[in-house]
Design a protein around this motif. Structure first.
Motif, mmCIF file in Angstrom:
data_model
loop_
_atom_site.group_PDB
_atom_site.id
_atom_site.type_symbol
_atom_site.label_atom_id
_atom_site.label_comp_id
_atom_site.label_asym_id
_atom_site.label_seq_id
_atom_site.Cartn_x
_atom_site.Cartn_y
_atom_site.Cartn_z
ATOM 1 N N LEU A 287 76.393 36.908 17.728
ATOM 2 C CA LEU A 287 76.648 35.636 18.686
ATOM 3 C C LEU A 287 77.881 35.868 19.702
ATOM 4 O O LEU A 287 78.281 34.644 20.405
ATOM 5 C CB LEU A 287 77.032 34.481 17.755
ATOM 6 N N ALA A 288 78.166 36.963 20.187
ATOM 7 C CA ALA A 288 79.343 37.121 20.995
ATOM 8 C C ALA A 288 78.910 36.800 22.421
ATOM 9 O O ALA A 288 79.757 36.127 23.159
ATOM 10 C CB ALA A 288 79.421 38.774 21.120
ATOM 11 N N GLU A 289 77.530 36.702 22.786
ATOM 12 C CA GLU A 289 77.186 36.098 24.164
ATOM 13 C C GLU A 289 76.906 34.502 24.520
ATOM 14 O O GLU A 289 76.562 34.212 25.375
ATOM 15 C CB GLU A 289 75.831 37.164 24.700
ATOM 16 N N ILE A 290 76.931 33.837 23.076
ATOM 17 C CA ILE A 290 76.764 32.497 23.246
ATOM 18 C C ILE A 290 78.022 31.506 23.560
ATOM 19 O O ILE A 290 79.037 31.983 23.196
ATOM 20 C CB ILE A 290 76.479 31.882 21.692
ATOM 21 N N THR B 189 83.563 38.003 18.801
ATOM 22 C CA THR B 189 83.420 39.627 19.539
ATOM 23 C C THR B 189 82.918 40.632 18.525
ATOM 24 O O THR B 189 83.319 40.710 17.531
ATOM 25 C CB THR B 189 84.769 39.784 19.941
ATOM 26 N N GLY B 190 81.850 41.177 19.024
ATOM 27 C CA GLY B 190 80.975 42.521 18.357
ATOM 28 C C GLY B 190 80.124 41.730 17.319
ATOM 29 O O GLY B 190 79.489 42.452 16.750
#
Length: 217
Positions: free
Chosen positions: A41-44, A37-38
């Motif tokens: 790589l948060a959206e992987i 988070t933050g």
């Protein structure tokens, strides 16, 4: 889950015995949890098809053991070389991968052994990338610039791979998967952050030397 050991105790008579070893939940390894988070790589998300292009990660590619981060490499414009002449002969092809400056130090050192695996269009592993002898598996040939760090890079000889894929497309075009060796990928948090920013002098690239032959008019 437990491990049961069956044995025979011999005294005045034979007696079948067993020992049961239960899992120690205080110390037993069961998996790795990580929170991105933050971070870039948060959206992987997990899954073979859920890859993210390096341009969406600030022109960076992340490789790390245990967490499952690895890199996929493709060369979508390779066949444009065929327009350079009537016959095109690949003489050599070298892949250079540059770690991001400042992403490693004496404590967090770069792994000395990384591997390229050849895959098909469905990301099924087919083979390693071997050296010129066709037997030795290439391990990245890490070169470290101890002075400025500007010329620290990994390199792979991709001559045979490029020769085999020149002129192919669709299901016949192979891909490359970059990862740690199997031991480090399963037991360590070793990591590399590669940079591919076109505005920087040092960026990941594929250098190809080729000859062209044209019919004399």
């Amino acid at each position: 889950m437990c491990l049961t050991l069956h044995y025979t105790e011999v005294s005045t008579q034979r007696t079948e015995q067993q020992l049961r070893f239960s899992v120690n939940t205080d110390y037993a390894y069961t998996g790795i949890q990580h929170d991105r988070t933050g971070s870039p790589l948060a959206e992987i998300s997990s899954g073979i098809e859920n890859y993210v292009h390096s341009t969406s990660l600030g022109h960076r590619a992340y490789l790390q053991g245990l967490t499952g981060y690895y890199n996929q490499l493709e060369f979508p414009y390779l066949n444009e070389l065929q327009d350079m002449g009537q016959i095109v002969s690949i003489e050599s092809a070298t892949l250079y991968l540059y770690p991001l400056a400042g992403s490693y130090n004496q404590t967090n050192q770069l792994p000395e052994d990384i591997r390229l695996y050849i895959t098909n269009e469905n990301n099924v592993l087919e083979d390693y990338v071997y050296g010129s002898d066709g037997v030795t598996v290439q391990t990245g040939n890490l070169t470290v610039d101890e002075v400025s760090g500007r010329d620290t890079y990994y390199s792979f000889d991709l001559t045979e791979f490029i020769r085999n894929n020149l002129g192919t497309w669709g299901i016949n075009r192979q891909k490359l998967l970059l990862n740690m060796n199997s031991s480090d990928a399963a037991t360590t948090f070793n990591q590399v952050i590669f940079t591919n920013d076109p505005d920087n002098e040092r960026q990941c690239r594929l250098d190809i030397r080729f000859k062209t032959y044209n019919e004399q008019q």
